[in-house]
Every structure is written in C-alpha cells, then in structure tokens.
Write a protein that holds these residues in place. Structure first.
Motif, mmCIF file in Angstrom:
data_model
loop_
_atom_site.group_PDB
_atom_site.id
_atom_site.type_symbol
_atom_site.label_atom_id
_atom_site.label_comp_id
_atom_site.label_asym_id
_atom_site.label_seq_id
_atom_site.Cartn_x
_atom_site.Cartn_y
_atom_site.Cartn_z
ATOM 1 N N THR A 1 0.807 -1.219 0.000
ATOM 2 C CA THR A 1 0.000 0.000 0.000
ATOM 3 C C THR A 1 0.842 1.272 0.000
ATOM 4 N N PHE A 2 0.476 2.164 -0.929
ATOM 5 C CA PHE A 2 0.979 3.538 -0.908
ATOM 6 C C PHE A 2 -0.149 4.434 -0.426
ATOM 7 N N LYS A 3 0.199 5.446 0.363
ATOM 8 C CA LYS A 3 -0.765 6.453 0.803
ATOM 9 C C LYS A 3 -0.161 7.826 0.528
ATOM 10 N N GLY A 4 -1.026 8.842 0.522
ATOM 11 C CA GLY A 4 -0.542 10.208 0.387
ATOM 12 C C GLY A 4 -0.363 10.640 -1.056
ATOM 13 N N ASN A 5 0.622 11.507 -1.271
ATOM 14 C CA ASN A 5 0.850 12.114 -2.583
ATOM 15 C C ASN A 5 1.176 11.059 -3.642
ATOM 16 N N PHE A 6 0.571 11.190 -4.786
ATOM 17 C CA PHE A 6 0.760 10.336 -5.962
ATOM 18 C C PHE A 6 0.138 8.939 -5.826
ATOM 19 N N ALA A 7 -0.403 8.590 -4.674
ATOM 20 C CA ALA A 7 -1.001 7.256 -4.506
ATOM 21 C C ALA A 7 -2.330 7.183 -5.251
ATOM 22 N N THR A 8 -2.529 6.089 -5.994
ATOM 23 C CA THR A 8 -3.814 5.875 -6.646
ATOM 24 C C THR A 8 -4.849 5.476 -5.602
ATOM 25 N N GLU A 9 -6.112 5.533 -5.997
ATOM 26 C CA GLU A 9 -7.200 5.258 -5.063
ATOM 27 C C GLU A 9 -7.083 3.883 -4.407
ATOM 28 N N ASP A 10 -6.628 2.886 -5.178
ATOM 29 C CA ASP A 10 -6.491 1.541 -4.609
ATOM 30 C C ASP A 10 -5.202 1.365 -3.806
ATOM 31 N N GLY A 11 -4.335 2.377 -3.810
ATOM 32 C CA GLY A 11 -3.104 2.325 -3.025
ATOM 33 C C GLY A 11 -1.995 1.483 -3.621
ATOM 34 N N ARG A 12 -2.192 0.975 -4.824
ATOM 35 C CA ARG A 12 -1.206 0.069 -5.415
ATOM 36 C C ARG A 12 -0.125 0.774 -6.244
ATOM 37 N N LEU A 13 -0.405 2.005 -6.706
ATOM 38 C CA LEU A 13 0.531 2.691 -7.593
ATOM 39 C C LEU A 13 0.866 4.082 -7.074
ATOM 40 N N LEU A 14 2.051 4.549 -7.470
ATOM 41 C CA LEU A 14 2.415 5.955 -7.308
ATOM 42 C C LEU A 14 2.497 6.539 -8.709
ATOM 43 N N VAL A 15 1.573 7.454 -9.029
ATOM 44 C CA VAL A 15 1.494 8.032 -10.363
ATOM 45 C C VAL A 15 1.418 9.548 -10.251
ATOM 46 N N ASN A 16 2.255 10.230 -11.009
ATOM 47 C CA ASN A 16 2.149 11.672 -11.138
ATOM 48 C C ASN A 16 1.367 11.926 -12.427
ATOM 49 N N PHE A 17 0.069 12.175 -12.310
ATOM 50 C CA PHE A 17 -0.763 12.348 -13.497
ATOM 51 C C PHE A 17 -0.483 13.665 -14.211
ATOM 52 N N GLU A 18 0.122 14.638 -13.509
ATOM 53 C CA GLU A 18 0.480 15.896 -14.170
ATOM 54 C C GLU A 18 1.591 15.676 -15.198
ATOM 55 N N SER A 19 2.592 14.882 -14.828
ATOM 56 C CA SER A 19 3.705 14.615 -15.753
ATOM 57 C C SER A 19 3.501 13.316 -16.534
ATOM 58 N N GLY A 20 2.573 12.468 -16.066
ATOM 59 C CA GLY A 20 2.326 11.191 -16.723
ATOM 60 C C GLY A 20 3.270 10.081 -16.305
ATOM 61 N N HIS A 21 4.022 10.257 -15.227
ATOM 62 C CA HIS A 21 5.000 9.256 -14.782
ATOM 63 C C HIS A 21 4.391 8.237 -13.822
ATOM 64 N N LEU A 22 4.632 6.978 -14.095
ATOM 65 C CA LEU A 22 4.373 5.923 -13.122
ATOM 66 C C LEU A 22 5.670 5.726 -12.364
ATOM 67 N N TYR A 23 5.646 5.984 -11.063
ATOM 68 C CA TYR A 23 6.860 5.889 -10.260
ATOM 69 C C TYR A 23 7.088 4.501 -9.680
ATOM 70 N N ALA A 24 6.036 3.895 -9.151
ATOM 71 C CA ALA A 24 6.241 2.631 -8.430
ATOM 72 C C ALA A 24 4.935 1.843 -8.325
ATOM 73 N N ILE A 25 5.107 0.556 -8.048
ATOM 74 C CA ILE A 25 3.983 -0.358 -7.884
ATOM 75 C C ILE A 25 4.189 -1.157 -6.596
ATOM 76 N N ALA A 26 3.131 -1.268 -5.809
ATOM 77 C CA ALA A 26 3.140 -2.146 -4.633
ATOM 78 C C ALA A 26 2.584 -3.484 -5.106
ATOM 79 N N THR A 27 3.455 -4.443 -5.341
ATOM 80 C CA THR A 27 3.056 -5.652 -6.065
ATOM 81 C C THR A 27 2.669 -6.848 -5.205
ATOM 82 N N LYS A 28 2.899 -6.798 -3.933
ATOM 83 C CA LYS A 28 2.620 -7.959 -3.080
ATOM 84 C C LYS A 28 1.194 -8.475 -3.304
ATOM 85 N N GLY A 29 1.077 -9.715 -3.760
ATOM 86 C CA GLY A 29 -0.212 -10.350 -3.942
ATOM 87 C C GLY A 29 -0.928 -10.016 -5.243
#
Length: 195
Positions: free
Chosen positions: A44-72
């Motif tokens: 789980t990601f929380k806070g800035n850049f976290a998607t609603e499901d908490g699985r990704l860190l995405v900067n939608f302004e720049s279009g960058h996918l930073y990271a994925i929480a892949t467990k499971g």
C-alpha cells in the motif's frame, strides 16, 4: 517520511522487505528511479501520488508511473494518463501474470525482466518501443495489440543493437487485429514473430 521532503532519491528503499506500506508526504514533487524495487512485501501507498487503490504511485500531471506495490497482485492494469514508466518501475513484479498498459503510454523501454509468472501483456495503444522491453520471461505466451492499426516503431539504441524487443521468451506469440497482420509481418523487429 516527513512533510517537507521534496524528492525521494534513486533506490532509497531498495530491498526493504519489511516495508508493507508507506505514506508519501504532499511536499514530495519527484520520485526517482527504482525507489521501491525489491520491496517484496509492499502492499500500500498512501498520500501524494497514490492511486485510489493504493497500489501505484502516479504523477498524473507529468504522466509518470513511479512505483507499484506488487505484493499479492496477479493482474495489473496501468491507468490511462500514464505516459512514461519510470525505469525499473515494473522490475521485481514477479507475482504479476497479466499486465495491461494504457493507450496513453508514449514509449516503452524495459518493462518486465526475469519473470517466470507473466503470461500476457496487453498494449491498449501502440507506443514507441525499444529493444529488450521484455526479457527472460519463459512463460509469456502472448503480447496483445487489440487496437493496433500499424505496428509500434522499434527504435534501436545503435546500429549494432538487435531489433529483438522480446528476449528469452520462447513461447511468445504476438496477437493483433486481422487488418493489421500483414503490416506487422512486414515491419522491422516484428516480422521475426510472424508464423
């Protein structure tokens, strides 16, 4: 991480297997490459850049996918609006069996490396690709381009670079719309996969 942090540096949490969740402060404006690589228990990601499901860190302004929480995770759909996959953002995603990439994706360099579980990758668009975007995935059976009217351009790093975008994937087949089959069969870098 404390509020006031502006940037998270390259591989800052690399290999932190005890990390299960993290909150990114609103003050963070940039996340570097491979920050959460090999964090095998991260869910789980929380806070800035976290998607609603908490699985990704995405900067939608720049279009960058930073990271994925892949467990499971066994299936992953990267959301529309992602233009760039940060280098290594999909490394260490060994649980993922089915990956879907958005039409908004502009280009792809290395996306999957040494993954024995990945079975399919679907490209909703036709991004520019570079050689070796998928390497050593012995069970990868299909790359799907359901909307492709023409094959994506494969850019070579140099004249000595191979055209091969998929290395070490012996069972791989490329699936495209019937109307696009001939253009894929004739295209440099794609014709090697023609039956």
């Amino acid at each position: 991480l404390s509020e006031g942090t502006k940037k998270i540096g390259d591989r800052a949490f690399y290999g932190c297997t005890s990390l299960t969740e993290i909150t990114i402060p609103q003050s963070v404006t940039w996340i570097d490459y491979r920050v959460f690589d090999a964090c095998s228990n991260l869910t789980t990601f929380k806070g800035n850049f976290a998607t609603e499901d908490g699985r990704l860190l995405v900067n939608f302004e720049s279009g960058h996918l930073y990271a994925i929480a892949t467990k499971g995770l066994t299936e992953l759909t990267i959301p529309e609006g992602v233009i760039y996959l940060s280098f290594g953002s999909l490394d260490h995603t060994s649980s993922i069996e089915h990956l879907t990439l958005p039409a908004s994706l502009d280009e792809v360099s290395s996306i999957i490396y040494n993954n024995e579980n990945i079975k399919s990758i679907t490209f909703k668009g036709s991004p520019r690709v570079y050689p070796y975007i998928v390497t050593y995935c012995p069970n990868l059976a299909g790359i799907y381009f359901p909307n492709a009217t023409t094959p994506p351009v494969i850019y070579k790093y140099s004249e000595t670079t191979s055209w091969d975008a998929f290395v070490g994937c012996p069972n791989l087949k490329i699936y495209v719309p019937t109307s696009s089959v001939n253009s894929f069969k004739a295209a440099e870098g794609w014709k090697d996969y023609a039956d």
